[in-house]
Design an enzyme around this catalytic site. Structure first.
Site, PDB file in Angstrom:
ATOM      1  N   GLU A  57     -22.502  22.170  19.600  1.00  0.00           N
ATOM      2  CA  GLU A  57     -22.911  23.394  20.281  1.00  0.00           C
ATOM      3  C   GLU A  57     -23.693  24.312  19.336  1.00  0.00           C
ATOM      4  O   GLU A  57     -24.722  24.889  19.711  1.00  0.00           O
ATOM      5  CB  GLU A  57     -21.672  24.125  20.819  1.00  0.00           C
ATOM      6  CG  GLU A  57     -20.873  23.328  21.849  1.00  0.00           C
ATOM      7  CD  GLU A  57     -19.774  22.467  21.235  1.00  0.00           C
ATOM      8  OE1 GLU A  57     -18.772  22.223  21.923  1.00  0.00           O
ATOM      9  OE2 GLU A  57     -19.916  22.035  20.052  1.00  0.00           O
ATOM     10  N   ARG A 218     -25.219  -2.008   5.567  1.00  0.00           N
ATOM     11  CA  ARG A 218     -26.502  -2.118   4.873  1.00  0.00           C
ATOM     12  C   ARG A 218     -27.672  -2.341   5.824  1.00  0.00           C
ATOM     13  O   ARG A 218     -28.791  -1.948   5.512  1.00  0.00           O
ATOM     14  CB  ARG A 218     -26.480  -3.304   3.883  1.00  0.00           C
ATOM     15  CG  ARG A 218     -25.401  -3.248   2.839  1.00  0.00           C
ATOM     16  CD  ARG A 218     -25.498  -4.417   1.859  1.00  0.00           C
ATOM     17  NE  ARG A 218     -25.495  -5.716   2.504  1.00  0.00           N
ATOM     18  CZ  ARG A 218     -24.401  -6.320   2.965  1.00  0.00           C
ATOM     19  NH1 ARG A 218     -23.224  -5.727   2.872  1.00  0.00           N
ATOM     20  NH2 ARG A 218     -24.474  -7.513   3.529  1.00  0.00           N
TER      21      ARG A 218
END
Length: 376
Positions: A57, A218
């Site tokens: 928010e 990775r």
């Protein structure tokens, strides 16, 4: 009153935004927020940042402010109920009130005890109109993105997902242990995306000794590496193991009192903990409790047949990601080492949740019947 089609569309946009919190916000939930101004135009969007950082928010309001757009009198669509408590950040409900938001639409309640409806109550008490999505596809999308957070809060245990790569005849390796690579590169990338979701990746000492895996993320971008956990009763993990040298936290969970080995692993950078059961093995329930306290929402398993079988037999696994390559390997290593059943009726009840192709392979997502019943 049922939400409009536009409300659902914007809530689903908030859920999409919340995907940006993957590999970032744990142990906090993944949340997205969309704000439109009083004239109905888009004002700002955002998603929750790292723990201690801004929530969705606040990020959406910052986005609006940077663009010079007013949110006063506007509407916010949020994928999870705004928080109502002071944690590492102030309550988001208060921030929405202070900004003059007139209406808030919420995809699903936050189960966290210090929120759990209080965010909605606080907004309504301040005169903000609040609408909660009725149970259905929108609510389910918001809950599924945070299934681990809901599990840790409501069940006091992580959501446990087991990843397996195998041939269509159910082999994870040849008899000599060769397994690289049964499945395609696309499947491996997809598997790393699931690793990124996890708060921890767990394997057994057998896999460490046979494959020397890194167990990190990775192949897809991430801002946070999951905790790597090895179930290793005798603390036999070599100090040269690659998972100890890739950065990020590593936990070696053992059972026996072996001070020299334990100290060597500590010096190599690992966290070491004895969690013995009555049989001299690692106490899996105690390990799950430790990971829960550590804030692990989703636990990702990449292990061998022995540990897979132990976890499946004890009912700890909620979901299986089974990548099947269109190959026949004949004799080889099994998916899971399970005891023989006397009758088909004794088989664990699972169901297919999703089936999709990934590169040349098939990915089958299965869930244990009733595993997600805590979502309601």
């Amino acid at each position: 009153m049922a939400l409009s089609a536009t409300d659902h569309q914007r809530l689903l946009r908030a859920v999409d935004l919340a995907q940006g919190s993957l590999g970032l916000s744990d142990p906090n939930p993944r949340v997205g927020c969309v704000i439109h101004g009083v004239d109905g135009s888009l004002a700002g969007e955002g998603f929750t940042q790292q723990a201690g950082g801004a929530h969705a928010e606040v990020m959406a309001m910052r986005d609006a402010a940077q663009a010079g757009r007013s949110v006063a009198g506007g509407t916010a669509w949020v994928s999870l109920e705004p928080c109502a408590h002071h944690g590492r950040t102030p309550p988001c409900a208060d921030a929405l009130i202070a900004a003059g938001i007139a209406r808030v639409v919420v995809a699903t309640n936050d189960p966290f005890p210090q929120v759990a409806g209080r965010g909605i109550e606080r907004l309504r008490a301040a005169g903000v109109e609040v609408d909660l999505a009725e149970p259905g596809a929108t609510t389910r999308a918001a809950q599924q993105l945070n299934i681990g957070f809901f599990s840790r809060v409501l069940r006091q245990r992580p959501w446990v997902r087991m990843k397996i790569a195998a041939s269509v005849d159910g082999r994870t390796a040849l008899p000599n242990g060769s397994s690289q690579w049964i499945t395609s590169e696309a499947a491996r990338i997809d598997g790393h995306a699931w690793r990124r979701r996890a708060g921890a990746v767990l394997t057994g000492i057998g896999t460490v000794l046979a494959d020397d895996p890194q167990l990190d993320v990775r192949l897809v971008p991430t801002q946070r590496q999951p905790l790597r956990v090895v179930v290793d009763s005798g603390f036999n993990t070599p100090t040269s193991a690659r998972l100890l040298h890739g950065g990020g936290r590593v936990l070696i969970a053992g059972a026996r009192e072996l001070p020299d080995r334990m100290e060597a692993l500590r010096k190599a950078g690992a966290e070491v903990q004895r969690l013995p059961d009555a049989h001299g093995q690692v106490d899996l329930p105690a390990l799950m409790e430790r990971l829960t306290v550590d804030g692990v929402n989703e636990l990702h398993i990449e292990a061998g047949a022995r540990l897979n079988g132990a976890l499946l037999q004890t009912g700890w696994v909620d979901e299986v990601l089974l990548y099947l390559a269109p190959k026949l390997l004949g004799p080889g290593r099994d998916i899971a080492r399970m005891p023989a059943l006397a009758a088909l009726s004794q088989a664990q009840p699972w169901h297919f949740d999703q089936v999709r192709t990934v590169g040349a392979d098939l990915c089958i997502q299965m869930r244990l019947d009733g595993a997600d019943a805590f979502l309601g």
